[in-house]
Design an enzyme around this catalytic site. Structure first.
Site, PDB file in Angstrom:
ATOM      1  N   LEU A 153       0.839  -1.200   0.000  1.00  0.00           N
ATOM      2  CA  LEU A 153       0.000   0.000   0.000  1.00  0.00           C
ATOM      3  C   LEU A 153       0.880   1.259   0.000  1.00  0.00           C
ATOM      4  O   LEU A 153       0.683   2.164  -0.807  1.00  0.00           O
ATOM      5  CB  LEU A 153      -0.906  -0.030   1.245  1.00  0.00           C
ATOM      6  CG  LEU A 153      -1.823   1.166   1.483  1.00  0.00           C
ATOM      7  CD1 LEU A 153      -2.869   1.277   0.374  1.00  0.00           C
ATOM      8  CD2 LEU A 153      -2.545   1.029   2.836  1.00  0.00           C
ATOM      9  N   SER A 154       1.872   1.313   0.888  1.00  0.00           N
ATOM     10  CA  SER A 154       2.636   2.541   1.111  1.00  0.00           C
ATOM     11  C   SER A 154       3.496   2.944  -0.086  1.00  0.00           C
ATOM     12  O   SER A 154       3.968   2.090  -0.842  1.00  0.00           O
ATOM     13  CB  SER A 154       3.559   2.390   2.317  1.00  0.00           C
ATOM     14  OG  SER A 154       2.822   2.041   3.456  1.00  0.00           O
ATOM     15  N   GLY A 270      -5.108  -6.273  10.885  1.00  0.00           N
ATOM     16  CA  GLY A 270      -3.664  -6.493  10.904  1.00  0.00           C
ATOM     17  C   GLY A 270      -3.002  -5.857  12.113  1.00  0.00           C
ATOM     18  O   GLY A 270      -2.026  -6.398  12.654  1.00  0.00           O
ATOM     19  N   ARG A 271      -3.520  -4.731  12.566  1.00  0.00           N
ATOM     20  CA  ARG A 271      -2.810  -4.068  13.669  1.00  0.00           C
ATOM     21  C   ARG A 271      -2.979  -4.825  14.986  1.00  0.00           C
ATOM     22  O   ARG A 271      -2.174  -4.641  15.896  1.00  0.00           O
ATOM     23  CB  ARG A 271      -3.172  -2.596  13.760  1.00  0.00           C
ATOM     24  CG  ARG A 271      -4.586  -2.238  13.982  1.00  0.00           C
ATOM     25  CD  ARG A 271      -4.758  -0.724  13.897  1.00  0.00           C
ATOM     26  NE  ARG A 271      -4.228  -0.198  12.649  1.00  0.00           N
ATOM     27  CZ  ARG A 271      -4.943   0.479  11.741  1.00  0.00           C
ATOM     28  NH1 ARG A 271      -6.207   0.745  11.950  1.00  0.00           N
ATOM     29  NH2 ARG A 271      -4.374   0.920  10.644  1.00  0.00           N
ATOM     30  N   GLY A 368      26.246  -3.282  31.018  1.00  0.00           N
ATOM     31  CA  GLY A 368      27.116  -3.207  29.828  1.00  0.00           C
ATOM     32  C   GLY A 368      26.829  -4.346  28.843  1.00  0.00           C
ATOM     33  O   GLY A 368      26.888  -4.171  27.630  1.00  0.00           O
ATOM     34  N   GLU A 391       1.815  -0.230   9.935  1.00  0.00           N
ATOM     35  CA  GLU A 391       0.362  -0.477  10.029  1.00  0.00           C
ATOM     36  C   GLU A 391      -0.360   0.642  10.792  1.00  0.00           C
ATOM     37  O   GLU A 391      -1.287   0.398  11.558  1.00  0.00           O
ATOM     38  CB  GLU A 391       0.080  -1.861  10.611  1.00  0.00           C
ATOM     39  CG  GLU A 391       0.594  -2.945   9.671  1.00  0.00           C
ATOM     40  CD  GLU A 391      -0.086  -4.285   9.813  1.00  0.00           C
ATOM     41  OE1 GLU A 391      -1.255  -4.326  10.200  1.00  0.00           O
ATOM     42  OE2 GLU A 391       0.575  -5.279   9.503  1.00  0.00           O
TER      43      GLU A 391
HETATM   44  C1  LIG Z   1       9.967  -1.946   8.450  1.00  0.00           C
HETATM   45  C2  LIG Z   1       8.755  -1.413   7.757  1.00  0.00           C
HETATM   46  C3  LIG Z   1       7.864  -2.303   7.173  1.00  0.00           C
HETATM   47  C4  LIG Z   1       6.739  -1.837   6.487  1.00  0.00           C
HETATM   48  N1  LIG Z   1       5.908  -2.716   5.853  1.00  0.00           N
HETATM   49  C5  LIG Z   1       4.920  -2.249   5.057  1.00  0.00           C
HETATM   50  C6  LIG Z   1       4.147  -3.145   4.234  1.00  0.00           C
HETATM   51  O1  LIG Z   1       4.340  -4.378   4.255  1.00  0.00           O
HETATM   52  N2  LIG Z   1       3.212  -2.620   3.415  1.00  0.00           N
HETATM   53  C7  LIG Z   1       2.964  -1.288   3.363  1.00  0.00           C
HETATM   54  O2  LIG Z   1       2.095  -0.883   2.593  1.00  0.00           O
HETATM   55  N3  LIG Z   1       3.667  -0.406   4.130  1.00  0.00           N
HETATM   56  C8  LIG Z   1       4.637  -0.859   4.958  1.00  0.00           C
HETATM   57  N4  LIG Z   1       5.386   0.020   5.722  1.00  0.00           N
HETATM   58  C9  LIG Z   1       5.097   1.445   5.660  1.00  0.00           C
HETATM   59  C10 LIG Z   1       4.486   1.964   6.960  1.00  0.00           C
HETATM   60  O3  LIG Z   1       3.171   1.489   7.098  1.00  0.00           O
HETATM   61  C11 LIG Z   1       4.573   3.505   6.944  1.00  0.00           C
HETATM   62  O4  LIG Z   1       5.941   3.833   7.088  1.00  0.00           O
HETATM   63  C12 LIG Z   1       3.761   4.130   8.042  1.00  0.00           C
HETATM   64  O5  LIG Z   1       2.389   3.977   7.781  1.00  0.00           O
HETATM   65  C13 LIG Z   1       4.056   5.617   8.233  1.00  0.00           C
HETATM   66  O6  LIG Z   1       4.055   6.302   7.021  1.00  0.00           O
HETATM   67  P1  LIG Z   1       5.284   7.299   6.660  1.00  0.00           P
HETATM   68  O7  LIG Z   1       6.507   6.502   6.855  1.00  0.00           O
HETATM   69  O8  LIG Z   1       5.032   7.872   5.326  1.00  0.00           O
HETATM   70  O9  LIG Z   1       5.226   8.421   7.764  1.00  0.00           O
HETATM   71  P2  LIG Z   1       4.377   9.783   7.700  1.00  0.00           P
HETATM   72  O10 LIG Z   1       2.971   9.471   7.326  1.00  0.00           O
HETATM   73  O11 LIG Z   1       5.115  10.758   6.870  1.00  0.00           O
HETATM   74  O12 LIG Z   1       4.424  10.230   9.208  1.00  0.00           O
HETATM   75  C14 LIG Z   1       5.541  10.893   9.775  1.00  0.00           C
HETATM   76  C15 LIG Z   1       5.152  11.337  11.178  1.00  0.00           C
HETATM   77  O13 LIG Z   1       4.044  12.259  11.092  1.00  0.00           O
HETATM   78  C16 LIG Z   1       2.985  11.817  11.902  1.00  0.00           C
HETATM   79  N5  LIG Z   1       1.709  12.130  11.250  1.00  0.00           N
HETATM   80  C17 LIG Z   1       1.371  11.965   9.933  1.00  0.00           C
HETATM   81  N6  LIG Z   1       0.099  12.321   9.733  1.00  0.00           N
HETATM   82  C18 LIG Z   1      -0.389  12.717  10.933  1.00  0.00           C
HETATM   83  C19 LIG Z   1      -1.655  13.191  11.392  1.00  0.00           C
HETATM   84  N7  LIG Z   1      -2.694  13.319  10.554  1.00  0.00           N
HETATM   85  N8  LIG Z   1      -1.798  13.501  12.703  1.00  0.00           N
HETATM   86  C20 LIG Z   1      -0.750  13.363  13.548  1.00  0.00           C
HETATM   87  N9  LIG Z   1       0.454  12.913  13.190  1.00  0.00           N
HETATM   88  C21 LIG Z   1       0.637  12.595  11.898  1.00  0.00           C
HETATM   89  C22 LIG Z   1       3.166  10.294  12.001  1.00  0.00           C
HETATM   90  O14 LIG Z   1       2.542   9.792  13.184  1.00  0.00           O
HETATM   91  C23 LIG Z   1       4.685  10.165  12.044  1.00  0.00           C
HETATM   92  O15 LIG Z   1       5.136  10.324  13.366  1.00  0.00           O
HETATM   93  C24 LIG Z   1       6.487  -0.441   6.436  1.00  0.00           C
HETATM   94  C25 LIG Z   1       7.389   0.455   7.044  1.00  0.00           C
HETATM   95  C26 LIG Z   1       8.508  -0.021   7.679  1.00  0.00           C
HETATM   96  C27 LIG Z   1       9.474   0.959   8.280  1.00  0.00           C
END
Ligand SMILES: Cc1cc2nc3c(=O)[nH]c(=O)nc-3n(C[C@H](O)[C@H](O)[C@H](O)COP(=O)(O)OP(=O)(O)OC[C@H]3O[C@@H](n4cnc5c(N)ncnc54)[C@H](O)[C@@H]3O)c2cc1C
Length: 407
Positions: A153-154, A270-271, A368, A391
C-alpha cells in the site's frame, strides 16, 4: 504473623484468593484463558520457535535474511495458512490462533513474527474476505503450502495518508496496466504474491483505489532496493517497481474502486497482529531479564534481590499483562464479529509502547552486557521501535481512538 507468611491472603506467591473460591462454571472465562486446542497450538509454535528459530536469530539479524529452509519449516508447522480452511489446505484456525502464533514467534524473533503476521492477518485475510471463488481456489492452497504473500500500500509520498497513493491502474481490454512505486514492503524478497493497491480513477479520489493480485515474474514488475534497517533486520522491506505491469481483470481483488475498503478492513485487523508481535517481543525481553538478574551478582548477591530491580520487573510484568489483555480482547472481538476497531488501535498503541519500555529495561538491567550484540536484548530493543510506526503510526491510532472517545 508466622515467618514467611504474606500479610494478606492472596498477595503471596501461590496464595491466591481464587484458590479458595468455589469454582463456578457458569461465568465467562478470563481473557487469558485458552481452549485446549489453542493452548496446544500456542505451545507447539513456542517449542518450534525455541528449537528451530532461536539458534538462528543472531545470524539472521546480522545478515538481514531469513533462510528459505526456515520459511519452509514454518509452512510445515502450519502457521503460514492459519485461517485458510482445511478444504483449501490450511489449518482451519481462527484469527485468535494467528495472534497466538505471532506472539509465540515474536518472543524469540519479531522478524519471524512479522513474516507470519503479514501472511495471515493481511494477505490471507484479504483474500478470504474479498477474493472470488476462483481467486480463493487459485491462491489459498499455494499460500497454505509454499507461497509467501506481501501487502503493498505505502509509497514514498503516501504513508499515513495512504489513499493519496500515486500508483495508477489503466484498463486495456481485459487487462490492467499498473505503473508506480511502492516503498517499505514487508516480505517482498520472499514473496511470490503481492496485493498491490493502485488508483484506477484518480478523479474519484480514494474511491478509485483498487486492489490487484500481482504474481512475481509478471512483466513490468520488479522487487527493488532492500532497506537497511534499525530493527527487525531479517524481515525484508523493499521497494516495488511497476512499469506498465499487466494484470488480468480476474486478478482484481474485490471490485474496482473498492480497494480502500480492502485496505481499511484488513489493516484494522492487521494491527491486532502487530499488537501480538509487540507482546511477544516484550515477553521475550522479560524472560531474558528475569533469568539474567537471577544469575548476575553484584555487592555479593544476585541483582534480583535488590528491591529496585524487583519492582522494575514487577512493573514490566504488569504492563505486559495489560497489553496482552488488550490484544486478546481485540482478537476475540474480531472472531466473535463484534466491533473491534477502537480496541485494535488501543492494543497496538499500548503494546508497542510496552514493548519499547520492557526492552529498554532489559538493556538497563543487563548493564554493559545489554549494550553488546553477544546478548539478546539489544536486538529486541532495536526491534521494538517498529511497532509504533508500521500499520498506522501511534499518532494515527490515537486519532482513531479519539474519534470514538471525543467524537
Ligand atoms: C519496516 C517497515 C515495514 C513496512 N511494511 C509495510 C508493508 O508491508 N506494506 C505497506 O504498505 N507499508 C509498509 N510500511 C510502511 C508503513 O506502514 C509507513 O511507514 C507508516 O504507515 C508511516 O508512514 P510514513 O513513513 O510515510 O510516515 P508519515 O505518514 O510521513 O508520518 C511521519 C510522522 O508524522 C505523523 N503524522 C502523519 N500524519 C499525521 C496526522 N494526521 N496527525 C498526527 N500525526 C501525523 C506520524 O505519526 C509520524 O510520526 C512499512 C514500514 C517499515 C518501516
Amino acid at each position: 504473623m508466622a515467618a514467611g507468611r504474606p500479610a494478606w491472603p492472596g498477595y503471596g506467591p501461590g496464595d491466591n484468593i481464587a484458590r479458595v473460591t468455589p469454582a463456578r462454571t457458569d461465568l465467562p472465562q478470563p481473557l487469558t484463558a485458552l481452549s485446549e486446542d489453542e493452548r496446544l497450538f500456542r505451545d507447539s509454535v513456542s517449542e518450534f520457535a525455541d528449537r528451530e528459530i532461536r539458534p538462528l536469530v543472531r545470524d539472521m539479524d546480522e545478515h538481514a535474511k531469513i533462510p528459505r529452509d526456515l520459511i519452509d519449516r514454518l509452512f510445515d508447522l502450519g502457521v503460514m495458512g492459519i485461517e485458510i480452511p482445511d478444504s483449501h489446505g490450511g489449518a482451519g484456525g481462527t484469527f485468535f490462533h494467528a495472534v497466538l502464533a505471532v506472539e509465540a514467534l515474536s518472543r524469540v524473533d519479531p522478524s519471524i513474527g512479522v513474516l507470519v503476521d503479514v501472511q495471515n492477518t493481511l494477505v490471507i485475510n484479504a483474500l478470504m474476505r474479498w477474493g472470488s471463488d476462483a481467486v480463493r481456489r487459485r491462491y489459498l492452497p499455494a499460500l497454505a503450502s509454499k507461497t509467501v504473500g506481501a501487502y503493498a500500500l505505502s509509497e514514498a509520498g503516501s504513508g499515513s495518508d495512504a489513499f493519496a497513493l500515486a500508483t495508477r491502474a489503466v484498463q486495456r481490454g481485459d487487462d490492467w496496466l499498473l505503473t508506480g512505486r511502492k516503498l517499505w514492503i514487508t516480505n517482498a524478497n520472499e514473496a511470490d504474491l503481492f496485493i498491490v493497491f493502485a488508483n484506477a480513477n484518480p478523479e474519484a479520489g480514494y474511491r478509485g483505489i483498487t486492489a490487484f493480485l500481482v504474481e512475481r515474474g509478471t512483466a513490468g514488475f520488479t522487487v527493488g532496493k532492500k532497506e537497511d534497517k534499525l530493527g527487525i533486520r531479517a524481515s525484508s522491506t523493499c521497494e516495488l517497481l511497476l512499469e506498465e505491469c499487466r494484470v488480468p481483470n480476474d486478478q482484481v481483488l474485490g471490485e474496482p474502486g473498492k480497494g480502500y475498503k480492502v485496505a481499511i478492513e484488513t489493516l484494522n485487523e492487521g494491527r491486532i497482529g502487530i499488537g501480538a508481535q509487540m507482546i511477544g517481543l516484550a515477553q521475550g525481553a522479560l524472560d531474558h531479564t528475569v533469568k539474567y538478574v537471577g544469575e548476575r551478582r553484584q555487592f555479593g548477591r544476585a541483582i534480583a534481590e535488590f528491591q529496585a530491580v524487583r519492582h522494575q520487573i514487577a512493573r514490566a510484568a504488569t504492563d505486559l499483562e495489560a497489553a496482552r489483555l488488550l490484544v486478546f480482547n481485540a482478537a476475540r472481538r474480531r472472531d466473535l464479529g463484534q466491533p473491534f476497531v477502537t480496541e485494535a488501535a488501543m492494543c497496538k498503541v499500548f503494546s508497542s509502547e510496552v514493548a519499547e519500555r520492557v526492552a529498554s529495561l532489559a538493556v538497563n538491567l543487563y548493564g554493559g552486557y545489554g549494550f553488546v550484540k553477544d546478548y539478546p536484548v539489544e536486538k529486541l530493543y532495536r526491534d521494538a521501535k517498529i511497532g509504533q510506526i508500521y500499520e498506522g503510526t501511534s499518532n494515527l491510532q490515537l486519532e482513531t481512538i479519539a474519534k470514538q472517545v471525543v467524537g
